[in-house]
Write an enzyme that holds these catalytic residues in place. Structure first.
Site, PDB file in Angstrom:
ATOM      1  CG  PHE A   1      -1.848  -1.196   1.263  1.00 23.46           C
ATOM      2  CD1 PHE A   1      -2.758  -1.309   0.430  1.00 23.46           C
ATOM      3  CD2 PHE A   1      -1.452  -1.985   2.200  1.00 23.46           C
ATOM      4  CE1 PHE A   1      -3.700  -2.373   0.439  1.00 23.46           C
ATOM      5  CE2 PHE A   1      -2.509  -3.219   2.397  1.00 23.46           C
ATOM      6  CZ  PHE A   1      -3.378  -3.441   1.565  1.00 23.46           C
ATOM      7  CB  SER A   2       4.368   1.969   0.017  1.00 23.63           C
ATOM      8  OG  SER A   2       5.040   1.269  -0.821  1.00 23.63           O
ATOM      9  N   GLY A   3       2.075   2.607  -2.639  1.00 21.85           N
ATOM     10  CA  GLY A   3       2.179   3.292  -3.715  1.00 21.85           C
ATOM     11  C   GLY A   3       3.053   2.895  -5.092  1.00 21.85           C
TER      12      GLY A   3
ATOM     13  CD  GLU B   1       2.932  -7.246  -6.420  1.00 20.28           C
ATOM     14  OE1 GLU B   1       3.871  -7.592  -5.818  1.00 20.28           O
ATOM     15  OE2 GLU B   1       1.981  -6.521  -6.123  1.00 20.28           O
ATOM     16  CB  ALA B   2      10.337  -6.754  -9.223  1.00 15.09           C
ATOM     17  CD  GLN B   3       7.111  -8.762  -4.365  1.00 11.16           C
ATOM     18  OE1 GLN B   3       7.498  -7.641  -4.926  1.00 11.16           O
ATOM     19  NE2 GLN B   3       5.595  -8.875  -4.406  1.00 11.16           N
TER      20      GLN B   3
ATOM     21  CB  THR C   1       1.104  -0.765  -8.582  1.00  9.08           C
ATOM     22  OG1 THR C   1       1.553  -1.937  -7.820  1.00  9.08           O
ATOM     23  CG2 THR C   1       0.335  -0.970  -9.540  1.00  9.08           C
TER      24      THR C   1
END
Ligand code: ADP
Ligand code: MG
Length: 209
Positions: A28-30, A102-104, A32
């Site tokens: 939710f930190s923005g 979602e690179a992780q 995307t």
């Protein structure tokens, strides 16, 4: 005389804008939102862009990247970083911007894939969680952070204190590192609130393991 490699969409140089940008932070930190903002600006500049996301991200629709405030752009779902290269190789046109959300969730080859594309003139925008729900560095993100020209650390709003949150606390679900979920499963917290929440949940503190 300069020897030219066989023509392929990835074998071009000369743009001089190849680089790696990483956008990271808790849920939710923005991340995307920021990825979409950068891609939209690239499109305004008439730079062809493509967004990839991992098959592991099963939220929202399969063919678009969607932020928590419902902003969205079309995306391509891939199973591995090899699939990214494969997809680009098959395209008739060059992409000057390659965004990865979602690179992780990607495999260990993602950093090398990003470096090879950036070296060929592609601007990479990778967004992902820097820490998992235990407060540990997440997958390939640490390596990407080291390789990147530019790193942006975003913060969410802490659900306990209202202050900037750097941690994603899991409030439901099991112990596997990858557990896709939303507000029903994760809440952003400050360090103090995160340590306290994990203590109350009877787990060990993030750095004590
Ligand atoms: P990320 O990709 O980092 O998970 P998104 O870009 O999908 O984040 O969503 C960011 C949006 O989430 C914010 O603009 C806001 O509307 C919403 N949001 C919901 N809960 C929070 C929170 N606790 N802190 C910040 N933003 C939140
Ligand atoms: Mg996101």
């Amino acid at each position: 005389m300069v020897h030219h490699e066989e023509h392929s969409p990835l074998h071009y140089t000369g743009l001089g804008e190849g680089r790696i940008e990483v956008v990271c932070g808790p849920m939710f930190s923005g991340k995307t939102e920021e990825l979409l903002r950068r891609v939209r600006r690239a499109q305004i500049a008439a730079q062809p862009a493509v967004i990839f996301k991992p098959a592991a991200d099963t939220r929202y629709q399969k063919d678009q990247v969607t932020s928590h405030n419902a902003s969205a752009l079309p995306s391509v779902t891939v199973r591995s970083s090899g699939d990214i290269l494969e997809y680009l190789r098959k395209q008739p046109r060059l992409f000057t911007v390659v965004a990865i959300d979602e690179a992780q969730f990607f495999d260990a080859e993602l950093p090398a894939t990003c470096v090879s594309l950036a070296n060929k003139g592609v601007r990479i925008i990778a967004a992902g969680l820097d820490l998992d729900y235990r407060g540990k560095p997440f997958g390939v993100i640490p390596e990407l952070l080291a390789l990147a020209e530019e790193v942006t650390k975003l913060h969410a709003v802490c659900m306990e204190t209202g202050r900037p949150a750097h941690f994603s606390h899991r409030i439901a679900g099991g112990n596997s590192t990858v557990e896709v979920g939303e507000k029903d499963r994760y809440i952003p917290l400050t360090r103090q609130a995160f340590v306290e929440a994990r203590r109350q949940a009877g787990r060990r503190e993030p750095l004590s393991e």
